[in-house]
Design a protein around this motif. Structure first.
Motif, PDB file in Angstrom:
ATOM      1  N   ILE A 206     -40.952 -33.048   0.371  1.00 55.89           N
ATOM      2  CA  ILE A 206     -42.349 -33.462   0.205  1.00 55.89           C
ATOM      3  C   ILE A 206     -43.196 -32.479   1.009  1.00 55.89           C
ATOM      4  CG2 ILE A 206     -42.142 -35.207   2.058  1.00 55.89           C
ATOM      5  CD1 ILE A 206     -44.216 -36.829   0.320  1.00 55.89           C
ATOM      6  N   TRP A 207     -44.238 -31.918   0.354  1.00 55.09           N
ATOM      7  CA  TRP A 207     -44.959 -30.784   0.947  1.00 55.09           C
ATOM      8  C   TRP A 207     -46.459 -31.052   0.960  1.00 55.09           C
ATOM      9  CZ3 TRP A 207     -43.283 -25.088  -0.232  1.00 55.09           C
ATOM     10  CH2 TRP A 207     -44.044 -24.200   0.533  1.00 55.09           C
ATOM     11  N   ASN A 208     -47.059 -30.883   2.141  1.00 51.37           N
ATOM     12  CA  ASN A 208     -48.518 -30.995   2.268  1.00 51.37           C
ATOM     13  C   ASN A 208     -49.030 -29.965   3.268  1.00 51.37           C
ATOM     14  OD1 ASN A 208     -50.833 -32.520   4.115  1.00 51.37           O
ATOM     15  ND2 ASN A 208     -51.207 -32.640   1.943  1.00 51.37           N
ATOM     16  N   GLY A 209     -49.672 -28.927   2.778  1.00 51.11           N
ATOM     17  CA  GLY A 209     -50.292 -27.938   3.660  1.00 51.11           C
ATOM     18  C   GLY A 209     -49.520 -26.640   3.768  1.00 51.11           C
ATOM     19  N   PRO A 210     -50.230 -25.500   3.880  1.00 51.08           N
ATOM     20  CA  PRO A 210     -49.590 -24.184   3.949  1.00 51.08           C
ATOM     21  C   PRO A 210     -49.014 -23.871   5.333  1.00 51.08           C
ATOM     22  CG  PRO A 210     -51.976 -23.954   4.070  1.00 51.08           C
ATOM     23  CD  PRO A 210     -51.704 -25.413   3.873  1.00 51.08           C
ATOM     24  N   LEU A 211     -48.148 -22.849   5.378  1.00 45.20           N
ATOM     25  CA  LEU A 211     -47.490 -22.455   6.628  1.00 45.20           C
ATOM     26  C   LEU A 211     -48.297 -21.437   7.422  1.00 45.20           C
ATOM     27  CD1 LEU A 211     -43.838 -22.090   5.289  1.00 45.20           C
ATOM     28  CD2 LEU A 211     -44.805 -23.989   6.585  1.00 45.20           C
ATOM     29  N   GLY A 212     -49.295 -20.836   6.759  1.00 51.26           N
ATOM     30  CA  GLY A 212     -50.141 -19.843   7.423  1.00 51.26           C
ATOM     31  C   GLY A 212     -51.484 -19.777   6.723  1.00 51.26           C
ATOM     32  N   VAL A 213     -52.280 -18.788   7.100  1.00 51.28           N
ATOM     33  CA  VAL A 213     -53.598 -18.634   6.479  1.00 51.28           C
ATOM     34  C   VAL A 213     -53.395 -17.890   5.152  1.00 51.28           C
ATOM     35  CG1 VAL A 213     -55.985 -17.946   6.898  1.00 51.28           C
ATOM     36  CG2 VAL A 213     -54.506 -18.434   8.819  1.00 51.28           C
ATOM     37  N   PHE A 214     -52.896 -18.650   4.151  1.00 53.43           N
ATOM     38  CA  PHE A 214     -52.410 -18.042   2.910  1.00 53.43           C
ATOM     39  C   PHE A 214     -53.507 -17.369   2.082  1.00 53.43           C
ATOM     40  CE2 PHE A 214     -54.059 -22.007   1.372  1.00 53.43           C
ATOM     41  CZ  PHE A 214     -54.462 -21.742   0.070  1.00 53.43           C
ATOM     42  N   GLU A 215     -54.766 -17.683   2.362  1.00 57.64           N
ATOM     43  CA  GLU A 215     -55.864 -17.136   1.552  1.00 57.64           C
ATOM     44  C   GLU A 215     -55.976 -15.613   1.666  1.00 57.64           C
ATOM     45  OE1 GLU A 215     -57.139 -21.354   2.783  1.00 57.64           O
ATOM     46  OE2 GLU A 215     -56.210 -19.620   3.760  1.00 57.64           O
ATOM     47  N   LEU A 216     -55.460 -15.057   2.792  1.00 57.73           N
ATOM     48  CA  LEU A 216     -55.565 -13.608   3.004  1.00 57.73           C
ATOM     49  C   LEU A 216     -54.185 -12.986   3.217  1.00 57.73           C
ATOM     50  CD1 LEU A 216     -58.614 -13.174   5.439  1.00 57.73           C
ATOM     51  CD2 LEU A 216     -58.572 -12.813   2.979  1.00 57.73           C
ATOM     52  N   PRO A 217     -53.848 -11.947   2.435  1.00 58.31           N
ATOM     53  CA  PRO A 217     -52.602 -11.241   2.722  1.00 58.31           C
ATOM     54  C   PRO A 217     -52.765 -10.426   4.013  1.00 58.31           C
ATOM     55  CG  PRO A 217     -53.847 -10.113   0.977  1.00 58.31           C
ATOM     56  CD  PRO A 217     -54.578 -11.394   1.289  1.00 58.31           C
TER      57      PRO A 217
END
Length: 398
Positions: free
Chosen positions: A316-327
């Motif tokens: 079950i997954w809620n939320g990203p592991l890092g600031v995924f919006e920017l490579p």
């Protein structure tokens, strides 16, 4: 939980189904910019039409606060919905009273009408009994197909279910079955991934999950707060230092309940937040300057997570592991998402995900179609993960 579905209904000729949908769609100058929520409602509408019912659709749009606000009318939804259905959709200028009743009365068997914004009436958000009765007078049965609004005890999401025979629509059924498979009666071992920026917004969630899961991975800015609580240097990273004691309580509770807590073991660090900023990967415990900020989990952390995922049967997954919006700060989220998708496709994992940032992150990784179920219901999904009762769902229990 047990609830009645459209499969429990046979011939509905001469009956009107009042169907609560979520048509709170993004709109720009009266034009829908994303019709996903309209498409989600199609299976329920089509199934009722096939059974000969008249279908009267109830929905809200924006926040008119109990007043008629012309710019918040649902009328712009009529034409795009009609195109998707391949048949005309009639519009009623009110959701109760003579106008709603006459529009519905004029429908042929299998006809579809969209009723005006339920939130134009103050009784909707107050779950007013008289307003719910006025809605009930328009139909014969009630179908709730709006899980995303199920955490609200409003007249059209909760009150109506007590006044008419109540059923879960196709989308609602799919959502409830997926959620039950993820947290209600999951195959074990179970793994949770919770990311995002702040622990403070997900305290109830974390406290509920450590009591239910076999392992829980914490990522994003939230992880910094836990690392700080354990005595690690987080430099100038986003960190809720005032929640140190709370983080330690959650760590202790996880240990007491046998839930393995997974925190980053290596970090991706940069001094400025911009695409392709100069960055480095370092082990947890290596020194950080006041200018250094943690923007992602490192590859070792991802490998550790993949190993646990490979030995899990439910995710079950809620939320990203890092600031995924920017490579390149999307690397950990993308790698974990692609591994989850491959495990799911090969039948080794049931993977259920939800929440706004999560959907965006999984779309970014290109894996939404490969997960078992991805919920677009933000608030309702989160409250369900927190272990809270959802009024709109509880009202459907038979």
């Amino acid at each position: 939980m047990t609830f009645k579905t459209l499969d429990d209904l046979t011939d509905l000729s001469g009956k009107t189904a009042l169907v609560r949908v979520d048509f709170n769609v993004p709109m720009d100058n009266g034009v829908i910019t994303d019709d996903t929520r309209l498409k989600v409602a199609l299976p329920t509408i089509e199934k009722l039409v096939a059974k000969g019912a008249k279908v009267a659709l109830l929905a809200h749009f924006d926040r008119p606060k109990g007043k008629v606000v012309p710019e918040m009318s649902l009328k712009p939804v009529v034409e795009p919905l009609s195109k998707l259905l391949g048949k005309p959709v009639t519009f009623a200028s009110d959701c109760i009273g003579d106008d709603a009743k006459s529009v519905v009365a004029a429908l042929p068997a299998g006809g579809v009408a969209l009723l005006e914004n339920v939130r134009f009436h103050a009784g909707e958000e107050k779950n007013d009994a008289d307003f719910a009765k006025a809605l009930a007078e328009v139909g014969d049965i009630y179908v709730n197909d709006a899980f995303s609004a199920a955490h609200r005890a409003h007249a059209s999401t909760e009150g109506l279910a007590h006044l008419l025979p109540a059923y879960a629509g196709e989308s609602m059924k799919r959502e409830l079955n997926a959620l039950d498979a993820a947290l209600g009666n999951p195959q074990r071992p179970t793994l949770g991934i919770v990311g995002g920026s702040k622990v403070s917004t997900k305290l109830d969630l974390l406290k509920n999950l450590v009591g239910k899961l076999d392992a829980l991975a914490i990522g994003g800015g939230m992880a910094n707060t836990f690392l700080f609580a354990q005595g690690h240097d987080v430099g100038g990273s986003l960190c809720e230092k005032d929640l140190k004691d709370t983080a330690l309580e959650i760590i202790a509770e996880a240990e007491a309940k046998g839930c393995r807590l997974l925190l980053p073991v290596d970090l991706v660090v940069a001094q400025e937040f911009k695409a392709n900023a100069a960055n480095r990967t370092q082990d947890l415990g290596a020194p950080l300057s006041a200018e250094d900020k943690i923007f992602d989990a490192g590859p070792e952390t991802v490998e550790q997570l993949k190993e646990v995922m490979a030995n899990s049967k439910t995710l079950i997954w809620n939320g990203p592991l890092g600031v995924f919006e920017l490579p390149p700060f999307d690397a950990a989220t993308v790698a974990a998402a692609k591994f989850a998708a491959s495990q799911t496709k090969s039948g080794k994992l049931v993977a259920v995900a939800g929440g706004g940032d999560t959907v965006a992150a999984l779309n970014h990784a290109g894996v939404v179609a490969d997960m078992t179920f991805v919920s677009t219901a933000g608030g309702a999904f989160l409250e369900w993960m927190e272990g809270k009762e959802l009024p709109g769902v509880a009202a459907l229990e038979s």
